[in-house]
Design an enzyme around this catalytic site. Structure first.
Site, PDB file in Angstrom:
ATOM      1  N   THR A 277     -30.320  11.479  -1.777  1.00  0.00           N
ATOM      2  CA  THR A 277     -31.002  12.773  -1.649  1.00  0.00           C
ATOM      3  C   THR A 277     -31.655  13.176  -2.968  1.00  0.00           C
ATOM      4  O   THR A 277     -32.808  13.631  -2.999  1.00  0.00           O
ATOM      5  CB  THR A 277     -30.013  13.859  -1.203  1.00  0.00           C
ATOM      6  OG1 THR A 277     -29.554  13.562   0.120  1.00  0.00           O
ATOM      7  CG2 THR A 277     -30.674  15.234  -1.188  1.00  0.00           C
TER       8      THR A 277
ATOM      9  N   LYS B   7     -34.955  18.858   4.294  1.00  0.00           N
ATOM     10  CA  LYS B   7     -34.258  17.580   4.415  1.00  0.00           C
ATOM     11  C   LYS B   7     -33.762  17.374   5.833  1.00  0.00           C
ATOM     12  O   LYS B   7     -33.339  18.318   6.490  1.00  0.00           O
ATOM     13  CB  LYS B   7     -33.074  17.557   3.433  1.00  0.00           C
ATOM     14  CG  LYS B   7     -32.260  16.275   3.456  1.00  0.00           C
ATOM     15  CD  LYS B   7     -31.126  16.331   2.438  1.00  0.00           C
ATOM     16  CE  LYS B   7     -29.973  17.192   2.895  1.00  0.00           C
ATOM     17  NZ  LYS B   7     -28.812  17.140   1.988  1.00  0.00           N
TER      18      LYS B   7
ATOM     19  N   GLY C 269       0.789  -1.224   0.000  1.00  0.00           N
ATOM     20  CA  GLY C 269       0.000   0.000   0.000  1.00  0.00           C
ATOM     21  C   GLY C 269       0.820   1.272   0.000  1.00  0.00           C
ATOM     22  O   GLY C 269       0.274   2.365  -0.163  1.00  0.00           O
TER      23      GLY C 269
ATOM     24  N   ARG D 294     -30.787  11.798   9.887  1.00  0.00           N
ATOM     25  CA  ARG D 294     -30.913  11.358  11.277  1.00  0.00           C
ATOM     26  C   ARG D 294     -29.650  10.696  11.817  1.00  0.00           C
ATOM     27  O   ARG D 294     -29.470  10.580  13.021  1.00  0.00           O
ATOM     28  CB  ARG D 294     -32.101  10.394  11.414  1.00  0.00           C
ATOM     29  CG  ARG D 294     -33.429  11.017  10.958  1.00  0.00           C
ATOM     30  CD  ARG D 294     -34.595  10.087  11.192  1.00  0.00           C
ATOM     31  NE  ARG D 294     -35.831  10.620  10.617  1.00  0.00           N
ATOM     32  CZ  ARG D 294     -36.623  11.497  11.202  1.00  0.00           C
ATOM     33  NH1 ARG D 294     -36.305  11.971  12.385  1.00  0.00           N
ATOM     34  NH2 ARG D 294     -37.727  11.929  10.593  1.00  0.00           N
TER      35      ARG D 294
END
Length: 309
Positions: free
Chosen positions: A211, A176, A20, A179
């Site tokens: 959304t 909108k 990595g 939560r």
């Protein structure tokens, strides 16, 4: 950008080892040169951010005159505040790291939180996709008396008003609520008249498409006809693209600020290039001209450059 400026792309290489680790190398001399490093912090935010730091360090150690970092999409701009206990202000950490390692200037577009500009101590140019997106919407003939701009929430209402002013159409606002700390938002209501109208949903970015689709469904229930969306940045994955394909949204227009392989086969997504916009900024910085005109209106030569890719 290089085509617009009439220059060659700098030669370099990046190697990612099996563990990595990222290795970057400049393949030509940069001594005494002004460097413009282009890299979004987007679909691979951690790798892309670390790569930016390594590139800045490499250019500084190679005696570049100065290094300007062009970050078309600054993904960590969402982390702009400490709104609950024991969390990091991620955008500030990124800004500090970029400047500490040696960046002399930053250029970006449509930060999710514009106040992130204040996290940088050195010059930052904050561009907007709105002029390019509006130019394209006008070019394809979507502006008429039935069009209404729709903001997904109150937080984006100010920008939505700018779209409305630029296109000379009214604005509606979605109510909108999110939560949890996830990508699922619930549309509770829509403030404004959308019945019998064509709706242009505007937002800065979309990751899951949730959304956009929820708002589109709410608009249909309230009598909207055609539904189009404009995004400054598009980060949709396979699932998000499928949501868009299965939704009432007719067209999604976004920019090439993010190289997104997931959207390549979508019939509903159109990408316009903002490379000429960023290239014009570079040109003006090099010639020590003002770039402020690009924040609001596109010069005639850039309007001609607004096309799908």
């Amino acid at each position: 950008m290089c085509d617009y400026l009439g220059i060659d792309l700098g030669r370099s290489e990046v190697i990612t080892f099996s563990d990595g680790n990222i290795f970057v190398r400049i393949l030509e001399t940069v001594r005494g040169k002004n460097i413009y490093l282009v890299q979004p912090i987007a679909l691979r935010p951690n790798e892309e951010f670390v790569e930016i730091l390594f590139w800045i360090d490499a250019f500084k150690r190679a005696s570049a005159r100065d290094v300007t970092v062009i970050i078309p999409y600054f993904g960590y701009a969402k982390g702009d505040k400490k709104d609950e206990p024991r969390v990091s202000i991620r955008a500030r950490v990124c800004a500090d790291a970029i400047e500490m390692v040696g960046a002399d200037r930053t250029i970006t577009m449509d930060l999710h939180s514009p106040q992130v500009q204040g996290f940088f101590r050195k010059p930052i140019d904050h561009l907007y996709a709105l002029p390019s997106l509006c130019a394209y919407i006008k070019q394809i003939g979507l502006v008429d008396e039935d069009l209404v701009v729709v903001s997904p929430d109150a937080g984006f209402a100010k920008v939505a008003r700018e779209y409305g002013l630029k296109l000379d159409v009214p604005v509606a606002i979605g109510d909108k609520i999110r939560r949890r700390h996830d990508e699922n938002a619930e549309i509770l209501d829509i403030i404004g008249d959308v019945n019998g109208k064509n709706a242009l949903i505007v937002d800065d970015f979309s990751i899951s498409g949730g959304t956009l689709v929820n708002l589109a469904n709410g608009l249909v229930k309230r009598g909207a006809k055609r539904i189009i969306a404009c995004l400054s940045h598009i980060l949709l994955n396979d699932a998000g693209v499928k949501k868009i394909e299965d939704s009432p949204i007719e067209l999604v227009v976004s920019t090439d600020s993010v190289e997104n392989p997931y959207i390549s086969n979508s019939k509903k997504i159109k990408i316009i290039s903002v490379a000429p916009l960023f290239a014009e900024v570079v040109k003006r910085i090099e010639s020590e001209e003002s770039v402020s005109i690009l924040f609001e209106d596109l010069p005639a030569n850039l309007v001609k450059e607004v096309s799908t890719i």
